[in-house]
Design a protein around this motif. Sequence first.
Motif, PDB file in Angstrom:
ATOM      1  N   SER A 134      65.215 -29.812  10.334  1.00 25.60           N
ATOM      2  CA  SER A 134      64.629 -30.082  11.645  1.00 25.60           C
ATOM      3  C   SER A 134      63.526 -29.086  11.949  1.00 25.60           C
ATOM      4  O   SER A 134      62.458 -29.453  12.480  1.00 25.60           O
ATOM      5  CB  SER A 134      65.719 -30.008  12.724  1.00 25.60           C
ATOM      6  N   GLU A 135      63.752 -27.826  11.586  1.00 26.22           N
ATOM      7  CA  GLU A 135      62.747 -26.790  11.805  1.00 26.22           C
ATOM      8  C   GLU A 135      61.499 -27.071  10.976  1.00 26.22           C
ATOM      9  O   GLU A 135      60.365 -26.920  11.452  1.00 26.22           O
ATOM     10  CB  GLU A 135      63.339 -25.428  11.448  1.00 26.22           C
ATOM     11  N   ALA A 136      61.698 -27.497   9.735  1.00 28.51           N
ATOM     12  CA  ALA A 136      60.555 -27.806   8.870  1.00 28.51           C
ATOM     13  C   ALA A 136      59.765 -28.997   9.395  1.00 28.51           C
ATOM     14  O   ALA A 136      58.529 -29.003   9.356  1.00 28.51           O
ATOM     15  CB  ALA A 136      61.047 -28.082   7.440  1.00 28.51           C
ATOM     16  N   SER A 269      59.196 -24.482  19.039  1.00 30.10           N
ATOM     17  CA  SER A 269      60.319 -23.868  19.757  1.00 30.10           C
ATOM     18  C   SER A 269      61.321 -24.912  20.238  1.00 30.10           C
ATOM     19  O   SER A 269      62.529 -24.663  20.258  1.00 30.10           O
ATOM     20  CB  SER A 269      59.811 -23.047  20.944  1.00 30.10           C
ATOM     21  N   LEU A 270      60.843 -26.090  20.624  1.00 29.45           N
ATOM     22  CA  LEU A 270      61.745 -27.141  21.082  1.00 29.45           C
ATOM     23  C   LEU A 270      62.289 -27.956  19.919  1.00 29.45           C
ATOM     24  O   LEU A 270      63.485 -28.265  19.862  1.00 29.45           O
ATOM     25  CB  LEU A 270      61.005 -28.058  22.062  1.00 29.45           C
ATOM     26  N   GLY A 271      61.412 -28.296  18.974  1.00 27.24           N
ATOM     27  CA  GLY A 271      61.817 -29.155  17.865  1.00 27.24           C
ATOM     28  C   GLY A 271      62.905 -28.556  16.986  1.00 27.24           C
ATOM     29  O   GLY A 271      63.780 -29.267  16.494  1.00 27.24           O
ATOM     30  N   LYS A 272      62.884 -27.239  16.786  1.00 26.86           N
ATOM     31  CA  LYS A 272      63.886 -26.621  15.912  1.00 26.86           C
ATOM     32  C   LYS A 272      65.286 -26.660  16.521  1.00 26.86           C
ATOM     33  O   LYS A 272      66.277 -26.437  15.822  1.00 26.86           O
ATOM     34  CB  LYS A 272      63.495 -25.177  15.577  1.00 26.86           C
ATOM     35  N   ARG A 273      65.371 -26.933  17.825  1.00 24.74           N
ATOM     36  CA  ARG A 273      66.675 -27.001  18.496  1.00 24.74           C
ATOM     37  C   ARG A 273      67.322 -28.388  18.374  1.00 24.74           C
ATOM     38  O   ARG A 273      68.474 -28.565  18.756  1.00 24.74           O
ATOM     39  CB  ARG A 273      66.517 -26.622  19.965  1.00 24.74           C
ATOM     40  N   ILE A 274      66.562 -29.351  17.893  1.00 30.21           N
ATOM     41  CA  ILE A 274      67.100 -30.712  17.761  1.00 30.21           C
ATOM     42  C   ILE A 274      68.051 -30.744  16.571  1.00 30.21           C
ATOM     43  O   ILE A 274      67.649 -30.505  15.438  1.00 30.21           O
ATOM     44  CB  ILE A 274      65.964 -31.733  17.583  1.00 30.21           C
ATOM     45  N   SER A 275      69.303 -31.030  16.834  1.00 32.35           N
ATOM     46  CA  SER A 275      70.318 -31.013  15.783  1.00 32.35           C
ATOM     47  C   SER A 275      70.782 -32.428  15.476  1.00 32.35           C
ATOM     48  O   SER A 275      70.781 -33.304  16.346  1.00 32.35           O
ATOM     49  CB  SER A 275      71.524 -30.172  16.220  1.00 32.35           C
ATOM     50  N   PRO A 276      71.176 -32.679  14.226  1.00 28.49           N
ATOM     51  CA  PRO A 276      71.662 -34.006  13.856  1.00 28.49           C
ATOM     52  C   PRO A 276      72.865 -34.467  14.685  1.00 28.49           C
ATOM     53  O   PRO A 276      73.070 -35.654  14.877  1.00 28.49           O
ATOM     54  CB  PRO A 276      72.049 -33.837  12.378  1.00 28.49           C
ATOM     55  N   ARG A 277      73.626 -33.507  15.199  1.00 29.50           N
ATOM     56  CA  ARG A 277      74.863 -33.861  15.902  1.00 29.50           C
ATOM     57  C   ARG A 277      74.601 -34.609  17.208  1.00 29.50           C
ATOM     58  O   ARG A 277      75.401 -35.448  17.614  1.00 29.50           O
ATOM     59  CB  ARG A 277      75.654 -32.587  16.174  1.00 29.50           C
ATOM     60  N   GLY A 316      58.151 -35.742  25.793  1.00 31.96           N
ATOM     61  CA  GLY A 316      58.865 -36.839  25.154  1.00 31.96           C
ATOM     62  C   GLY A 316      58.448 -37.002  23.710  1.00 31.96           C
ATOM     63  O   GLY A 316      59.281 -37.180  22.805  1.00 31.96           O
ATOM     64  N   GLU A 317      57.146 -36.914  23.460  1.00 30.07           N
ATOM     65  CA  GLU A 317      56.613 -37.018  22.095  1.00 30.07           C
ATOM     66  C   GLU A 317      57.167 -35.906  21.205  1.00 30.07           C
ATOM     67  O   GLU A 317      57.566 -36.135  20.048  1.00 30.07           O
ATOM     68  CB  GLU A 317      55.086 -36.930  22.173  1.00 30.07           C
ATOM     69  N   ILE A 318      57.209 -34.682  21.757  1.00 29.17           N
ATOM     70  CA  ILE A 318      57.706 -33.529  21.005  1.00 29.17           C
ATOM     71  C   ILE A 318      59.159 -33.726  20.573  1.00 29.17           C
ATOM     72  O   ILE A 318      59.561 -33.294  19.482  1.00 29.17           O
ATOM     73  CB  ILE A 318      57.568 -32.256  21.867  1.00 29.17           C
ATOM     74  N   ILE A 319      59.945 -34.401  21.402  1.00 26.26           N
ATOM     75  CA  ILE A 319      61.362 -34.621  21.096  1.00 26.26           C
ATOM     76  C   ILE A 319      61.546 -35.795  20.140  1.00 26.26           C
ATOM     77  O   ILE A 319      62.298 -35.719  19.158  1.00 26.26           O
ATOM     78  CB  ILE A 319      62.159 -34.860  22.388  1.00 26.26           C
ATOM     79  N   VAL A 320      60.864 -36.897  20.405  1.00 25.28           N
ATOM     80  CA  VAL A 320      61.118 -38.135  19.664  1.00 25.28           C
ATOM     81  C   VAL A 320      60.705 -38.024  18.200  1.00 25.28           C
ATOM     82  O   VAL A 320      61.425 -38.486  17.303  1.00 25.28           O
ATOM     83  CB  VAL A 320      60.406 -39.324  20.351  1.00 25.28           C
ATOM     84  N   PHE A 321      59.566 -37.398  17.926  1.00 27.38           N
ATOM     85  CA  PHE A 321      59.086 -37.333  16.546  1.00 27.38           C
ATOM     86  C   PHE A 321      60.080 -36.660  15.590  1.00 27.38           C
ATOM     87  O   PHE A 321      60.486 -37.275  14.600  1.00 27.38           O
ATOM     88  CB  PHE A 321      57.725 -36.630  16.502  1.00 27.38           C
ATOM     89  N   PRO A 322      60.478 -35.405  15.835  1.00 30.84           N
ATOM     90  CA  PRO A 322      61.434 -34.798  14.901  1.00 30.84           C
ATOM     91  C   PRO A 322      62.803 -35.463  14.929  1.00 30.84           C
ATOM     92  O   PRO A 322      63.502 -35.486  13.912  1.00 30.84           O
ATOM     93  CB  PRO A 322      61.515 -33.336  15.369  1.00 30.84           C
ATOM     94  N   ALA A 323      63.212 -36.021  16.077  1.00 26.73           N
ATOM     95  CA  ALA A 323      64.506 -36.708  16.134  1.00 26.73           C
ATOM     96  C   ALA A 323      64.495 -37.938  15.236  1.00 26.73           C
ATOM     97  O   ALA A 323      65.489 -38.227  14.548  1.00 26.73           O
ATOM     98  CB  ALA A 323      64.831 -37.101  17.582  1.00 26.73           C
ATOM     99  N   GLU A 324      63.382 -38.678  15.225  1.00 24.91           N
ATOM    100  CA  GLU A 324      63.257 -39.824  14.319  1.00 24.91           C
ATOM    101  C   GLU A 324      63.370 -39.384  12.864  1.00 24.91           C
ATOM    102  O   GLU A 324      64.079 -39.995  12.063  1.00 24.91           O
ATOM    103  CB  GLU A 324      61.910 -40.515  14.537  1.00 24.91           C
TER     104      GLU A 324
END
Length: 404
Positions: A134-136, A269-277, A316-324
């Motif tokens: 996720s960080e990468a 900083s926000l994207g690296k906090r998105i976890s698969p769980r 929203g864009e910052i969250i959705v992209f890495p989550a996808e």
Amino acid sequence: MLATLKHYPATLKLLLSASLILTLARAITLPYLVIYLSGQFGLSIADIGLVIGSTLIIGSLLSLYGGFLVDRMSNHRLILTFCGVFTLGFLGASIAPALWLFYLCLVSVNLAYAVIDIAVKAAFGSLLPVEQRSEAFSIKYTLTNIGYAVGPFLGAGLAAVDSSLPFLMSAGLGAGFWLTYCVWGDKRLQTAQANQPAAAFLAVGTLLLRDYRLVCFTLGGLLSAVVFGQFTAYLSQYLIVTTTPEETYRIISTIVATNALTVISLQYSLGKRISPRYLNRWLAAGLSLFVVGLGGFALSTTLLMWVLSMAIFTLGEIIVFPAEYMFIDNIAPNHLRGMYYAAQNLSNVGAALGPVLCGWVLATQPAYSMFYMLVVFVVAGGLMYFLGGLIGRPRGNLASPADG
């Protein structure tokens, strides 16, 4: 982000640099295409939109086979091959005497860029443990946005000197990366899995259609990309209808800068906090921010309101992209990682359709109706994501494509 990059192996740093350099090369010319197609080939605005949109769609569709090659070829050889196609595409565009040849060059550039992007993302699965991906992905997306933020300014300066210089600069960046990767690229890096039975492209495609989570997420990505894929295009259309050309330029230039600065400053900083769980919760939050941002656009009457609405939309864009990316990474079998990411790239079709659909609404309905339509696409995309998160894997062995 820089501290994290220091600890990455040289192979991963080089792959991440591809996202920056090749995006910069693409961004130098993409905003200039409208002017070039109009001046060089005398196309109307409608024809220009058709050329740019269709080359993006064709490149995305062809990249499905590129994803198949990612799962079959050496990563080093594949990136060098398509980086060569990328470079020659820009070089050909700079000297193309006919529209059909220029069109083929654009398709080649879009195809090569998409396949290299798939190869880079697939390589993350070989180089990093799950908890670090996720960080990468966030770093990659930040670098991509830096390229898109800087590229148009370079392109504008080069175009003022000579109309072909933006294409030559892009070709030069592509050639520079080709040489760099040829010398320092990891020839042993394999995203393709050894000892896997051979399978035809159509057989693998049929197998992917049986993974209903992938189908749901592909549809969710396509629907939501109508909203965030080319937001500058449909917001420009809306502003042209509701304000003056001068006001349109002032607002668009400001919110594009807002988008770029927000992504560059907060993505990592926000994207690296998105976890698969908690991917479903993150996606719900991201899509909700899209809805709030769209509502803000519809109500904006001052430049400050436009900027605040764009900041919310960009979150929203910052969250959705890495989550996808994380969702696809979680469900993709190792030997089909390239094809899974290629399927995700079909969201570009939605991005290309956005300005077309918004243009039709603006021509036939009250201007504010455009935002109602876009909210419907956000909700529909969210529903597909939700279904993708609920549905389990289909019965059958995804580990062996020959069985499909």
